[in-house]
Design an enzyme around this catalytic site. Structure first.
Site, PDB file in Angstrom:
ATOM      1  N   GLN A 110       0.833  -1.210   0.000  1.00  0.00           N
ATOM      2  CA  GLN A 110       0.000   0.000   0.000  1.00  0.00           C
ATOM      3  C   GLN A 110       0.862   1.253   0.000  1.00  0.00           C
ATOM      4  OE1 GLN A 110      -0.473  -0.645   4.788  1.00  0.00           O
ATOM      5  NE2 GLN A 110      -2.225   0.061   3.656  1.00  0.00           N
ATOM      6  N   GLU A 151      -8.181   5.718   6.435  1.00  0.00           N
ATOM      7  CA  GLU A 151      -7.932   4.866   7.587  1.00  0.00           C
ATOM      8  C   GLU A 151      -7.701   5.633   8.878  1.00  0.00           C
ATOM      9  OE1 GLU A 151      -4.130   2.949   7.671  1.00  0.00           O
ATOM     10  OE2 GLU A 151      -4.866   1.266   8.821  1.00  0.00           O
TER      11      GLU A 151
END
Ligand SMILES: *[C@@H]1O[C@H](CO)[C@@H](O)[C@H](O)[C@H]1NC(C)=O
Ligand SMILES: *[C@@H]1O[C@H](CO)[C@@H](O)[C@H](O)[C@H]1NC(C)=O
Ligand SMILES: *[C@@H]1O[C@H](CO)[C@@H](O)[C@H](O)[C@H]1NC(C)=O
Ligand SMILES: *[C@@H]1O[C@H](CO)[C@@H](O)[C@H](O)[C@H]1NC(C)=O
Length: 261
Positions: free
Chosen positions: A114, A198
């Site tokens: 990521q 997130e």
């Protein structure tokens, strides 16, 4: 502490200098209290979600493919405008959130490739950090790129194999671009592709979650062995903590919109 992270990135970026051991890198990352993304933490695993009903998670909001019927995921990309974070709920001096794209971390919980950008507001000042991560390792900061609110940023991960890949972040307004090749012994399954905002972990706990306004990933696409797919059929995930829902996510064929509510 920031200097340690910076030095690590510089060393990583250089092939001429002997690379520090993986352990040394992890120790440096841990010492600097840096970002760790955990795999999706589901709030109620008995709930079966789909593209019209969200799944709730304590740490991820956005859209995730649990698998794709005709092929594995080898790249994910999206473009968003850097938001101005402000205080979220609770009372703290510092709040953060992170926007990123990745491969795996949902049904495949042993690895995540990521890259993204953290937004932090601390003591009234706003800062941004660009990073890459191959979970279960910690995130490492990119050096040589910085952001201001309103910048348009493209984030992309590409898996060359299940154990090697590349993370790229570009400030598309200026063309400033950073790239990092990464290898890991934790193999990707290549079964999840995601576009996420997130509440990440630092020093072993979730950071107080910032009010990031709205993050829209446009040009959102994932590459499979049978072609490119948009997020239109992905599962929607909203962040819920202690019974309070903090996000409202919607998707269409080429974008994922995550609103702080
Ligand atoms: C989505 O999930 C809900 C709740 O589980 C269910 O009622 C609905 O039929 C599902 N829709 C689709 C298209 O699968
Ligand atoms: C702010 O959040 C951090 C991280 O969760 C926590 O350690 C700290 O105690 C909080 N500070 C206050 C004043 O609540
Ligand atoms: C990215 O582009 C924006 C818009 O031109 C600019 O204000 C910002 O400073 C750029 N970031 C960097 C690190 O150059
Ligand atoms: C969902 O998948 C179907 C079948 O592949 C496709 O025709 C449709 O365009 C997709 N929907 C969106 C919104 O991407």
């Amino acid at each position: 502490m920031y200097a340690i992270a910076l030095l690590t990135s510089v060393l990583l970026a250089s092939t001429a200098v002997a690379a520090p051991s993986r352990l040394a890198q992890r120790v440096a990352a841990r010492r600097s209290g840096t970002h760790l993304t955990r795999p999706l933490q589901v709030v109620d695993s008995s709930f079966t979600s789909n593209s019209s009903h969200p799944q709730y998670s304590s740490n991820w909001a956005g859209a995730v493919y649990d698998s794709y019927p005709s092929g594995s995921f080898t790249a994910v990309t999206g473009t968003f405008t850097v938001p101005t974070p402000s205080a979220g709920s609770g009372s703290n001096d510092s709040y953060s959130a992170s926007a990123w794209v990745g491969i795996d971390g949902d049904t495949c919980s042993t690895a995540i490739l990521q890259t993204g950008v953290d937004f932090t507001t601390s003591g009234g000042s706003v800062s941004y950090d660009a990073w890459y991560e191959w979970y279960p390792d910690y995130a490492y900061d990119f050096s040589g790129i910085s952001f201001s609110a309103g910048d348009v940023v493209t984030v992309t991960v590409t898996a060359a194999s299940t154990t090697s890949g590349t993370a790229v972040i570009e400030n598309t307004t200026t063309g400033q671009r950073v790239s990092q090749d990464i290898t890991s012994s934790s193999a990707l399954c290549e079964e999840n592709a995601e576009w996420i905002v997130e509440d990440y972990e630092e020093n072993g706990g979730l950071v107080p979650f910032a009010n990031f306004g709205t993050v829209t990933f446009s040009g959102a696409a994932a590459t499979t062995s049978s072609g490119s797919v948009g997020p239109g059929n992905a599962t929607i995930i909203d962040i819920q903590q202690s019974g309070t829902t903090y996000t409202d996510v919607s998707v269409d064929s080429s974008s994922v919109t995550v609103k702080y509510v």
